[in-house]
Design a protein around this motif. Structure first.
Motif, PDB file in Angstrom:
ATOM      1  N   VAL A  65     -11.362   8.423   7.119  1.00 21.01           N
ATOM      2  CA  VAL A  65     -11.097   8.204   5.697  1.00 21.01           C
ATOM      3  C   VAL A  65     -11.822   9.248   4.857  1.00 21.01           C
ATOM      4  O   VAL A  65     -11.246   9.845   3.950  1.00 21.01           O
ATOM      5  N   ALA A  75      -5.764  -8.028   3.427  1.00 26.11           N
ATOM      6  CA  ALA A  75      -6.457  -6.885   2.838  1.00 26.11           C
ATOM      7  C   ALA A  75      -7.893  -6.771   3.329  1.00 26.11           C
ATOM      8  O   ALA A  75      -8.419  -5.670   3.497  1.00 26.11           O
ATOM      9  N   LYS A  76      -8.534  -7.889   3.578  1.00 26.77           N
ATOM     10  CA  LYS A  76      -9.928  -7.879   4.034  1.00 26.77           C
ATOM     11  C   LYS A  76     -10.040  -7.216   5.406  1.00 26.77           C
ATOM     12  O   LYS A  76     -10.952  -6.420   5.644  1.00 26.77           O
ATOM     13  N   LEU A 125       0.831  -1.212   0.000  1.00 28.91           N
ATOM     14  CA  LEU A 125       0.000   0.000   0.000  1.00 28.91           C
ATOM     15  C   LEU A 125       0.863   1.259   0.000  1.00 28.91           C
ATOM     16  O   LEU A 125       0.521   2.251  -0.654  1.00 28.91           O
ATOM     17  N   VAL A 174      -7.971  -5.005   6.694  1.00 30.74           N
ATOM     18  CA  VAL A 174      -7.693  -3.575   6.532  1.00 30.74           C
ATOM     19  C   VAL A 174      -8.918  -2.859   5.972  1.00 30.74           C
ATOM     20  O   VAL A 174      -9.294  -1.780   6.432  1.00 30.74           O
ATOM     21  N   GLY A 175      -9.567  -3.451   4.976  1.00 31.23           N
ATOM     22  CA  GLY A 175     -10.767  -2.854   4.390  1.00 31.23           C
ATOM     23  C   GLY A 175     -11.898  -2.730   5.401  1.00 31.23           C
ATOM     24  O   GLY A 175     -12.585  -1.710   5.458  1.00 31.23           O
ATOM     25  N   LYS A 176     -12.105  -3.780   6.192  1.00 34.06           N
ATOM     26  CA  LYS A 176     -13.148  -3.721   7.222  1.00 34.06           C
ATOM     27  C   LYS A 176     -12.835  -2.640   8.258  1.00 34.06           C
ATOM     28  O   LYS A 176     -13.737  -1.960   8.753  1.00 34.06           O
ATOM     29  N   SER A 177     -11.568  -2.492   8.576  1.00 32.80           N
ATOM     30  CA  SER A 177     -11.183  -1.478   9.551  1.00 32.80           C
ATOM     31  C   SER A 177     -11.368  -0.069   8.995  1.00 32.80           C
ATOM     32  O   SER A 177     -11.894   0.812   9.679  1.00 32.80           O
ATOM     33  N   LEU A 178     -10.930   0.138   7.749  1.00 29.87           N
ATOM     34  CA  LEU A 178     -11.034   1.474   7.150  1.00 29.87           C
ATOM     35  C   LEU A 178     -12.474   1.889   6.913  1.00 29.87           C
ATOM     36  O   LEU A 178     -12.840   3.047   7.120  1.00 29.87           O
ATOM     37  N   TYR A 179     -13.305   0.973   6.462  1.00 26.23           N
ATOM     38  CA  TYR A 179     -14.690   1.312   6.160  1.00 26.23           C
ATOM     39  C   TYR A 179     -15.636   0.885   7.277  1.00 26.23           C
ATOM     40  O   TYR A 179     -16.840   0.842   7.088  1.00 26.23           O
TER      41      TYR A 179
END
Length: 175
Positions: A141, A126-127, A54, A129-134
């Motif tokens: 964000v 990645a999953k 990233l 990280v995505g769950k954490s960010l969104y």
């Protein structure tokens, strides 16, 4: 592996200091890319290959290209082409090139030895990280995205050159 961490950390600190001390923004951008690559190497050494990827894709790729587009958008002078040719002389790119070659050698050494050392016991995919960010960090964000957009729009409006309107009776006086 500790020596590779310290070398990558030293390159990150050195290149970041060069970013701060350069007067020309193109020279600073070259060192900024090296700094991002060094930080990606540090992330990889610490056991976070997704964060390293990233770092390279988002920061060293997208953000630097965005900065270059803003520079090109604000630099509308005709003599800018000659000035840009002088920006990338060998004296300018030899420093970032040497630091990048050291990082490349370090990365080849790390991959060839394939020791998985790090302070983290499990890998973050990645999953997650995505769950954490969104999930819980969605407000941060969205706010950072709005801040970046406001900065780009503000830089465009501050940097654009307005057409100079001269009254027809004053045209002879100006020349």
């Amino acid at each position: 592996m500790q020596i590779t961490f310290y070398i990558a950390g030293a390159i990150a600190v050195l290149s970041t200091m060069m970013v701060i001390t350069r007067f020309n923004i193109i020279h600073a951008l070259l060192y900024l890319v090296v700094s991002f690559l060094a930080l990606a190497t540090v992330f990889f050494i610490l056991g976070a290959p997704f964060a390293a990827a990233l770092e390279i894709i988002i920061y060293a790729g997208a953000i630097v290209v965005l900065i270059i587009f803003v520079i090109m958008m604000l630099n509308l002078k005709a003599e800018a082409v000659d000035e840009e040719k002088r920006w990338l002389t060998p004296q300018v790119w030899i420093g970032p090139a040497i630091l990048s070659i050291i990082l490349l050698g370090e990365l080849i050494y790390i991959i060839s030895s394939m020791e998985t050392t790090g302070s983290i016991a499990q890998m973050v995919d990645a999953k997650a990280v995505g769950k954490s960010l969104y999930g819980e960090y969605i407000l941060g964000v969205e706010l950072s995205g709005m801040l970046l957009m406001a900065g780009i729009v503000g830089a465009y409006h501050l940097g654009r050159q307005k057409k100079k309107v001269i009254h027809r009776f004053l045209e002879d006086v100006e020349e």
